[in-house]
Design an enzyme around this catalytic site. Structure first.
Site, mmCIF file in Angstrom:
data_model
loop_
_atom_site.group_PDB
_atom_site.id
_atom_site.type_symbol
_atom_site.label_atom_id
_atom_site.label_comp_id
_atom_site.label_asym_id
_atom_site.label_seq_id
_atom_site.Cartn_x
_atom_site.Cartn_y
_atom_site.Cartn_z
ATOM 1 N N ASP A 130 3.936 -10.782 1.833
ATOM 2 C CA ASP A 130 4.221 -9.403 2.367
ATOM 3 C C ASP A 130 4.415 -9.225 3.620
ATOM 4 O O ASP A 130 3.739 -9.684 4.494
ATOM 5 C CB ASP A 130 2.919 -8.522 1.775
ATOM 6 C CG ASP A 130 3.353 -7.003 1.621
ATOM 7 O OD1 ASP A 130 4.748 -6.513 1.683
ATOM 8 O OD2 ASP A 130 2.519 -5.975 1.653
ATOM 9 N N HIS A 152 6.800 2.828 9.655
ATOM 10 C CA HIS A 152 5.557 2.669 8.985
ATOM 11 C C HIS A 152 4.645 2.024 9.899
ATOM 12 O O HIS A 152 3.342 2.381 10.222
ATOM 13 C CB HIS A 152 5.740 1.586 7.760
ATOM 14 C CG HIS A 152 4.552 1.195 7.115
ATOM 15 N ND1 HIS A 152 3.461 2.106 6.624
ATOM 16 C CD2 HIS A 152 3.858 0.211 7.041
ATOM 17 C CE1 HIS A 152 2.327 1.653 6.202
ATOM 18 N NE2 HIS A 152 2.503 0.182 6.323
ATOM 19 N N GLU A 194 2.154 1.806 -2.141
ATOM 20 C CA GLU A 194 2.945 1.504 -0.871
ATOM 21 C C GLU A 194 4.291 1.082 -1.534
ATOM 22 O O GLU A 194 4.781 0.152 -2.562
ATOM 23 C CB GLU A 194 2.895 0.056 -0.095
ATOM 24 C CG GLU A 194 1.434 0.493 0.694
ATOM 25 C CD GLU A 194 1.385 -0.619 1.690
ATOM 26 O OE1 GLU A 194 1.507 -1.668 1.458
ATOM 27 O OE2 GLU A 194 0.521 -0.259 2.787
ATOM 28 N N GLU A 244 7.667 -0.250 -1.668
ATOM 29 C CA GLU A 244 8.490 -1.523 -1.100
ATOM 30 C C GLU A 244 9.711 -1.941 -1.963
ATOM 31 O O GLU A 244 9.828 -1.618 -3.019
ATOM 32 C CB GLU A 244 7.348 -2.696 -0.884
ATOM 33 C CG GLU A 244 6.080 -2.321 0.093
ATOM 34 C CD GLU A 244 5.324 -3.441 0.506
ATOM 35 O OE1 GLU A 244 5.931 -4.671 0.147
ATOM 36 O OE2 GLU A 244 4.166 -3.179 0.865
ATOM 37 N N ASP A 280 2.988 -2.026 -3.612
ATOM 38 C CA ASP A 280 1.786 -2.891 -3.118
ATOM 39 C C ASP A 280 0.524 -1.944 -3.072
ATOM 40 O O ASP A 280 0.252 -1.386 -2.225
ATOM 41 C CB ASP A 280 2.331 -3.362 -1.807
ATOM 42 C CG ASP A 280 1.126 -4.414 -1.185
ATOM 43 O OD1 ASP A 280 0.660 -4.921 -2.011
ATOM 44 O OD2 ASP A 280 1.027 -4.549 -0.145
ATOM 45 N N ARG A 328 -7.521 1.672 1.056
ATOM 46 C CA ARG A 328 -7.457 1.758 2.307
ATOM 47 C C ARG A 328 -8.858 1.756 2.858
ATOM 48 O O ARG A 328 -9.147 1.073 4.029
ATOM 49 C CB ARG A 328 -6.877 3.056 2.624
ATOM 50 C CG ARG A 328 -5.520 3.216 2.337
ATOM 51 C CD ARG A 328 -4.610 2.417 2.967
ATOM 52 N NE ARG A 328 -2.989 2.519 2.611
ATOM 53 C CZ ARG A 328 -2.301 1.775 2.695
ATOM 54 N NH1 ARG A 328 -2.380 0.575 3.319
ATOM 55 N NH2 ARG A 328 -0.899 2.050 2.388
ATOM 56 N N GLN A 332 -9.723 -2.112 2.708
ATOM 57 C CA GLN A 332 -8.978 -2.593 3.823
ATOM 58 C C GLN A 332 -9.427 -2.422 5.249
ATOM 59 O O GLN A 332 -9.475 -3.409 6.173
ATOM 60 C CB GLN A 332 -7.461 -2.120 3.701
ATOM 61 C CG GLN A 332 -6.285 -2.669 4.633
ATOM 62 C CD GLN A 332 -4.998 -2.172 4.483
ATOM 63 O OE1 GLN A 332 -4.813 -1.156 3.734
ATOM 64 N NE2 GLN A 332 -4.295 -2.517 5.153
ATOM 65 N N LYS A 360 -5.818 -5.430 -1.115
ATOM 66 C CA LYS A 360 -4.553 -5.503 -1.595
ATOM 67 C C LYS A 360 -4.411 -6.471 -2.674
ATOM 68 O O LYS A 360 -3.370 -6.594 -3.569
ATOM 69 C CB LYS A 360 -3.687 -6.186 -0.324
ATOM 70 C CG LYS A 360 -3.544 -5.306 0.809
ATOM 71 C CD LYS A 360 -2.310 -4.295 0.812
ATOM 72 C CE LYS A 360 -2.082 -3.866 2.201
ATOM 73 N NZ LYS A 360 -1.028 -2.606 2.117
ATOM 74 N N THR A 414 -0.298 -5.947 -7.756
ATOM 75 C CA THR A 414 1.067 -5.471 -7.047
ATOM 76 C C THR A 414 1.797 -5.435 -8.117
ATOM 77 O O THR A 414 2.192 -6.251 -9.032
ATOM 78 C CB THR A 414 1.588 -6.656 -5.880
ATOM 79 O OG1 THR A 414 0.663 -6.944 -5.073
ATOM 80 C CG2 THR A 414 2.728 -6.158 -5.471
ATOM 81 N N GLU A 436 0.241 7.728 5.107
ATOM 82 C CA GLU A 436 1.250 8.172 6.069
ATOM 83 C C GLU A 436 1.465 9.725 5.541
ATOM 84 O O GLU A 436 1.377 10.601 6.595
ATOM 85 C CB GLU A 436 2.587 7.616 6.311
ATOM 86 C CG GLU A 436 2.501 6.163 7.056
ATOM 87 C CD GLU A 436 3.608 5.601 6.876
ATOM 88 O OE1 GLU A 436 4.707 5.616 7.624
ATOM 89 O OE2 GLU A 436 3.831 4.627 6.065
HETATM 90 CA CA CA Z 1 2.373 -3.931 1.927
#
Ligand code: CA
Length: 420
Positions: free
Chosen positions: A129, A136, A202, A204, A236, A240, A243, A256, A260, A367
């Site tokens: 990844d 971002h 996420e 992606e 993904d 948080r 993480q 993570k 996915t 975000e």
């Molecule tokens: Ca990611």
């Protein structure tokens, strides 16, 4: 204009211009095999193969379409991909009678998408990844380190990435269990064990590697695109709070690796060619092994939707575009292999969250809600800081042509409550 004898609406993601590959089995039973999406149908390539339509190609006799993954076909390389795509596109044309007028072949090879189950299309060996969106990386940096040190000094010199977990990559539609783990509340000196309360998505995209390279032999930036079989949408999923406690100094781990999700149709790079555009300008100029010119990006519109338990329909919370990515796919491949690391058929390289310059183009809740401090207000009045149990997140994406779309379908998943 290219047209199929199969009726395809202008909004469909799967016109004759696209022809993405997937792995399916019919709901009625039967083995997994490779197909191509066309309108509301799947064209069964294993049937065409047995009928001899690929007899003059590099995949002849290899039964690459009678398998439960695309890996063998991806290993065959760009010349074989081109031959097969030419044949499939010709067979589906409105002015080509070979399939159009052969009722028994048609009924054997064309299956309604409603009547099939789409499977994980690739046996993924390794999943990497990246972190290729400057917007971002900047937004996350501002939140965690402040405006002055938003981007780490390496960020504009190399495509930052980490080695992810391939075993937990799942196909669209798979439910996602809210993970539990170590979390350290800001007002506590010790961590506790709990269900994540800061679950995020996420937005992606990911690329699948074709032939790949032998260990010790880097892929040059000039050759990099010839190793891209095709692209999928990627979600993904990220916890948080897990993480934030675990990530220093070696990066994401349990925050993570619980899941996915990817979309089931792999859109070949050839289908994206009409939508090539230049990527963002790169300043400072990268080192020679990362240097490219020309149109290295693609105009792919991307959207994310959320639908909670109490909501009648999905609500759009993000509209971004693949074109915002700072580091190109070719640069990611060149960088990944420059030290000698080998890529293999079926490896998945994801872009990292694709955020853009506007508020609406932020590709994750971290975000969009600025780490929970500015909650989203949904149309029914509900607030969202992070994902709640029962929330369904759906990401979709497409290239807009003149009267047609080359689309990726969707990747969707629903949050299940944590284990008790
Ligand atoms: Ca990611």
């Amino acid at each position: 204009m290219l047209r199929s004898f199969i009726e395809v609406s202008p909004e469909s993601h799967f016109p004759i211009h696209n022809l993405p590959y997937g792995v399916f089995r019919t709901r009625a039973g039967g083995t997994a095999r490779v197909g191509v999406a066309i309108g509301d149908y799947v064209l069964d390539l294993s049937v065409l193969d047995r009928a001899g339509h690929f007899r003059n190609t590099a995949v002849c006799g290899k039964e690459v379409f009678s398998r439960d993954s695309l890996d063998a076909f991806m290993a065959a390389g760009p010349a074989a991909w081109h031959e097969v795509r030419q044949i499939v596109q010709r067979l589906l044309r409105a002015d080509e009678p070979l399939l159009r007028d052969n009722a028994s072949l048609r009924s054997a090879a064309l299956v309604r998408q409603n009547d099939v189950e789409l499977l994980l299309p690739v046996r993924i060996g390794d999943y990497t990844d990246f972190y290729a969106s400057k917007e971002h990386a900047t937004n996350v940096g501002v939140m965690f380190r402040g405006k002055e040190q938003a981007l780490m000094p390496n960020w504009t010199h190399l495509p930052v990435g980490y080695h992810g977990r391939a075993s937990s990559v799942v196909v669209s539609g798979t439910d996602i269990r809210r993970p539990r783990g170590q979390i350290k509340p800001a007002d506590s000196s010790d961590p506790l064990f709990a269900a994540s309360s800061q679950l995020d998505f996420e937005l992606e995209m990911g690329l699948f590697i074709g032939p790949g390279n032998p260990l010790g032999t880097p892929i040059s930036i000039a050759d990099a695109e010839s190793h891209i079989f095709g692209l999928v949408l990627v979600n993904d999923w990220s916890a948080r709070d897990i993480q934030a406690w675990e990530y220093q100094p070696l990066g994401p781990f349990l925050g993570k690796n619980f899941a996915t999700s990817i979309s089931p149709w792999v859109v070949p790079l050839a289908a994206l060619e009409p939508f090539r555009i230049e990527g963002p300008p790169q300043e400072p100029e990268p080192l020679a092994y990362l240097r490219t010119t020309g149109k290295t990006s693609f105009d792919i519109q991307l959207e994310a939707y959320v639908q909670g338990d109490g909501m009648e329909r999905p609500e759009r919370i993000c509209a971004s575009n693949f074109r915002y990515l700072y580091w190109s796919m070719a640069q990611q491949i060149a960088h990944h292999t420059v030290g000698g690391c080998n890529l293999r058929p079926g490896d998945l390289l994801a872009s990292g969250t694709i955020s853009g310059p506007h508020r609406q183009a932020r590709g994750c809740l971290l975000e969009l809600t600025w780490r929970g401090t500015e909650p989203l207000v949904l149309k029914n009045g509900e607030l969202r800081r992070w994902l709640e149990d029962g929330d369904r997140v759906t990401i979709t994406g497409w290239c807009q042509g003149d009267g047609y779309r080359v689309g990726f379908g969707e990747v969707t998943g629903r949050i299940l409550p944590a284990l008790p």
